[in-house]
Design a protein around this motif. Structure first.
Motif, PDB file in Angstrom:
ATOM      1  N   SER A   1      -1.605   3.995  13.249  1.00 22.34           N
ATOM      2  CA  SER A   1      -0.738   3.581  12.143  1.00 22.34           C
ATOM      3  C   SER A   1      -1.496   3.651  10.814  1.00 22.34           C
ATOM      4  O   SER A   1      -2.671   3.278  10.742  1.00 22.34           O
ATOM      5  CB  SER A   1      -0.252   2.150  12.351  1.00 22.34           C
ATOM      6  OG  SER A   1       0.535   2.049  13.509  1.00 22.34           O
ATOM      7  N   PHE A   2      -0.808   4.112   9.761  1.00 24.84           N
ATOM      8  CA  PHE A   2      -1.311   4.062   8.381  1.00 24.84           C
ATOM      9  C   PHE A   2      -2.732   4.611   8.258  1.00 24.84           C
ATOM     10  O   PHE A   2      -3.643   3.944   7.793  1.00 24.84           O
ATOM     11  CB  PHE A   2      -1.242   2.626   7.859  1.00 24.84           C
ATOM     12  CG  PHE A   2       0.083   1.966   8.104  1.00 24.84           C
ATOM     13  CD1 PHE A   2       1.238   2.458   7.513  1.00 24.84           C
ATOM     14  CD2 PHE A   2       0.188   0.885   8.960  1.00 24.84           C
ATOM     15  CE1 PHE A   2       2.470   1.872   7.756  1.00 24.84           C
ATOM     16  CE2 PHE A   2       1.413   0.290   9.205  1.00 24.84           C
ATOM     17  CZ  PHE A   2       2.562   0.785   8.598  1.00 24.84           C
ATOM     18  N   CYS A   3      -2.898   5.842   8.720  1.00 25.54           N
ATOM     19  CA  CYS A   3      -4.218   6.464   8.665  1.00 25.54           C
ATOM     20  C   CYS A   3      -4.070   7.931   8.298  1.00 25.54           C
ATOM     21  O   CYS A   3      -2.974   8.460   8.171  1.00 25.54           O
ATOM     22  CB  CYS A   3      -4.951   6.316  10.003  1.00 25.54           C
ATOM     23  SG  CYS A   3      -4.209   7.252  11.357  1.00 25.54           S
ATOM     24  N   GLY A   4      -5.201   8.595   8.116  1.00 22.29           N
ATOM     25  CA  GLY A   4      -5.195  10.007   7.764  1.00 22.29           C
ATOM     26  C   GLY A   4      -5.300  10.206   6.265  1.00 22.29           C
ATOM     27  O   GLY A   4      -5.596   9.277   5.500  1.00 22.29           O
ATOM     28  N   LYS A   5      -5.030  11.411   5.834  1.00 25.52           N
ATOM     29  CA  LYS A   5      -5.210  11.776   4.434  1.00 25.52           C
ATOM     30  C   LYS A   5      -4.359  10.895   3.522  1.00 25.52           C
ATOM     31  O   LYS A   5      -3.167  10.691   3.749  1.00 25.52           O
ATOM     32  CB  LYS A   5      -4.826  13.241   4.234  1.00 25.52           C
ATOM     33  CG  LYS A   5      -5.196  13.784   2.871  1.00 25.52           C
ATOM     34  CD  LYS A   5      -4.933  15.274   2.781  1.00 25.52           C
ATOM     35  CE  LYS A   5      -5.343  15.807   1.414  1.00 25.52           C
ATOM     36  NZ  LYS A   5      -5.096  17.269   1.313  1.00 25.52           N
ATOM     37  N   GLY A   6      -4.979  10.338   2.480  1.00 28.28           N
ATOM     38  CA  GLY A   6      -4.268   9.535   1.496  1.00 28.28           C
ATOM     39  C   GLY A   6      -4.221   8.051   1.803  1.00 28.28           C
ATOM     40  O   GLY A   6      -3.838   7.247   0.947  1.00 28.28           O
ATOM     41  N   PHE A   7      -4.600   7.678   3.014  1.00 27.96           N
ATOM     42  CA  PHE A   7      -4.585   6.254   3.375  1.00 27.96           C
ATOM     43  C   PHE A   7      -5.997   5.680   3.277  1.00 27.96           C
ATOM     44  O   PHE A   7      -6.845   5.918   4.139  1.00 27.96           O
ATOM     45  CB  PHE A   7      -4.050   6.057   4.800  1.00 27.96           C
ATOM     46  CG  PHE A   7      -2.559   6.184   4.912  1.00 27.96           C
ATOM     47  CD1 PHE A   7      -1.724   5.137   4.516  1.00 27.96           C
ATOM     48  CD2 PHE A   7      -1.981   7.332   5.416  1.00 27.96           C
ATOM     49  CE1 PHE A   7      -0.347   5.240   4.617  1.00 27.96           C
ATOM     50  CE2 PHE A   7      -0.598   7.452   5.524  1.00 27.96           C
ATOM     51  CZ  PHE A   7       0.220   6.407   5.114  1.00 27.96           C
TER      52      PHE A   7
ATOM     53  N   LEU B   1       2.846  -3.312   4.364  1.00 28.13           N
ATOM     54  CA  LEU B   1       3.824  -4.279   3.841  1.00 28.13           C
ATOM     55  C   LEU B   1       5.164  -3.604   3.575  1.00 28.13           C
ATOM     56  O   LEU B   1       6.226  -4.175   3.869  1.00 28.13           O
ATOM     57  CB  LEU B   1       3.284  -4.926   2.563  1.00 28.13           C
ATOM     58  CG  LEU B   1       2.076  -5.855   2.744  1.00 28.13           C
ATOM     59  CD1 LEU B   1       1.555  -6.307   1.396  1.00 28.13           C
ATOM     60  CD2 LEU B   1       2.437  -7.061   3.607  1.00 28.13           C
ATOM     61  N   GLU B   2       5.124  -2.401   3.042  1.00 27.11           N
ATOM     62  CA  GLU B   2       6.366  -1.683   2.743  1.00 27.11           C
ATOM     63  C   GLU B   2       7.145  -1.364   4.017  1.00 27.11           C
ATOM     64  O   GLU B   2       8.375  -1.432   4.038  1.00 27.11           O
ATOM     65  CB  GLU B   2       6.038  -0.380   2.000  1.00 27.11           C
ATOM     66  CG  GLU B   2       7.267   0.388   1.552  1.00 27.11           C
ATOM     67  CD  GLU B   2       6.903   1.643   0.773  1.00 27.11           C
ATOM     68  OE1 GLU B   2       7.753   2.539   0.691  1.00 27.11           O
ATOM     69  OE2 GLU B   2       5.774   1.722   0.247  1.00 27.11           O
ATOM     70  N   ARG B   3       6.417  -1.066   5.080  1.00 28.39           N
ATOM     71  CA  ARG B   3       7.058  -0.724   6.353  1.00 28.39           C
ATOM     72  C   ARG B   3       7.613  -1.962   7.052  1.00 28.39           C
ATOM     73  O   ARG B   3       8.519  -1.872   7.888  1.00 28.39           O
ATOM     74  CB  ARG B   3       6.053   0.003   7.257  1.00 28.39           C
ATOM     75  CG  ARG B   3       6.655   0.598   8.521  1.00 28.39           C
ATOM     76  CD  ARG B   3       7.627   1.713   8.202  1.00 28.39           C
ATOM     77  NE  ARG B   3       8.251   2.231   9.408  1.00 28.39           N
ATOM     78  CZ  ARG B   3       7.783   3.240  10.121  1.00 28.39           C
ATOM     79  NH1 ARG B   3       6.658   3.840   9.742  1.00 28.39           N
ATOM     80  NH2 ARG B   3       8.412   3.645  11.189  1.00 28.39           N
ATOM     81  N   GLY B   4       7.041  -3.129   6.734  1.00 29.80           N
ATOM     82  CA  GLY B   4       7.551  -4.368   7.318  1.00 29.80           C
ATOM     83  C   GLY B   4       6.972  -4.720   8.676  1.00 29.80           C
ATOM     84  O   GLY B   4       7.562  -5.515   9.425  1.00 29.80           O
ATOM     85  N   VAL B   5       5.818  -4.142   9.026  1.00 25.20           N
ATOM     86  CA  VAL B   5       5.202  -4.478  10.313  1.00 25.20           C
ATOM     87  C   VAL B   5       4.670  -5.910  10.273  1.00 25.20           C
ATOM     88  O   VAL B   5       4.402  -6.459   9.202  1.00 25.20           O
ATOM     89  CB  VAL B   5       4.064  -3.498  10.664  1.00 25.20           C
ATOM     90  CG1 VAL B   5       4.611  -2.095  10.845  1.00 25.20           C
ATOM     91  CG2 VAL B   5       2.977  -3.495   9.596  1.00 25.20           C
TER      92      VAL B   5
END
Length: 204
Positions: free
Chosen positions: A116-122, A132-136
């Protein structure tokens, strides 16, 4: 007695994860490793002062606009007989060519539960803003080996952290550091140091 593994820590900013590593070494949490070098790719990074406070050599090799950045890095690492690299808040992307010279010898801490929430740009606050935006309701941190794919290497350790209804990206970032990053990174570094020390002692 096993040979101690020589560790270089790469940083870009304040170095709170570096401090967790240094404190772990002081308290005996890294019996098979020693932090021998701290490298920052940004001028004036407070992490270099943290290194100095612990009597560890700190070197700045600026990455911005420096076409010879990785060559300088590699030369320094060889000169200091480094065995393992720890990326602790290091914001420069290392090339596949550089990473290929250090197979399963580079680890990174990422402030989410990969994949989750990884890779280029993170990176940095962007990871927590996305969570937070995803609401997890759960996030955390992951220590993984580094390969040519950003955040794509084998996972070594993970720890979950609860997201609270009133969290901001900054409060979440701080809690993930305190509850997960500062715990996991010293543990994973110590484990890798021990594994490599055993291999080196056997002449592997």
């Amino acid at each position: 007695m096993l040979k101690k593994t020589r560790v270089a820590v790469f940083v870009s900013g304040g170095g709170s994860n570096l401090e967790a590593l240094l404190q772990s070494e002081v308290s005996g949490g890294m019996p098979f490793g020693e932090i021998a070098l701290v490298v920052s790719n940004t001028q004036g990074a407070y992490a270099l002062e943290r290194a100095n406070n612990h009597g560890v050599e700190g070197v700045c090799i600026p990455s911005r606009g420096n076409s010879g950045f990785e060559e300088e890095l590699q030369a320094l690492l060889m000169a200091r007989h480094i065995d393992i690299i720890v990326l602790a808040g290091f914001l420069a992307i290392l090339s596949a060519d550089f990473v290929g010279k250090w197979p399963e010898r580079i680890i990174n801490i990422h402030p989410s539960l990969i994949p989750s929430f990884c890779g280029k740009g993170f990176y940095g606050l962007k990871v927590h803003e996305a969570a937070l935006e995803r609401g997890v309701t759960l996030t955390g941190a992951t220590v993984h080996l580094v390969n040519e794919i950003p955040d794509g290497g084998r996972i070594l350790l993970q720890k979950a952290v609860e997201i609270r209804p009133d969290d901001t990206a900054k409060t979440l970032q701080q809690r993930v550091m305190e509850q997960a990053e500062w715990v996991l990174l010293p543990q994973a570094t110590a484990q890798l140091c021990q594994e490599l020390s055993e291999k080196l002692s056997e002449g592997v």
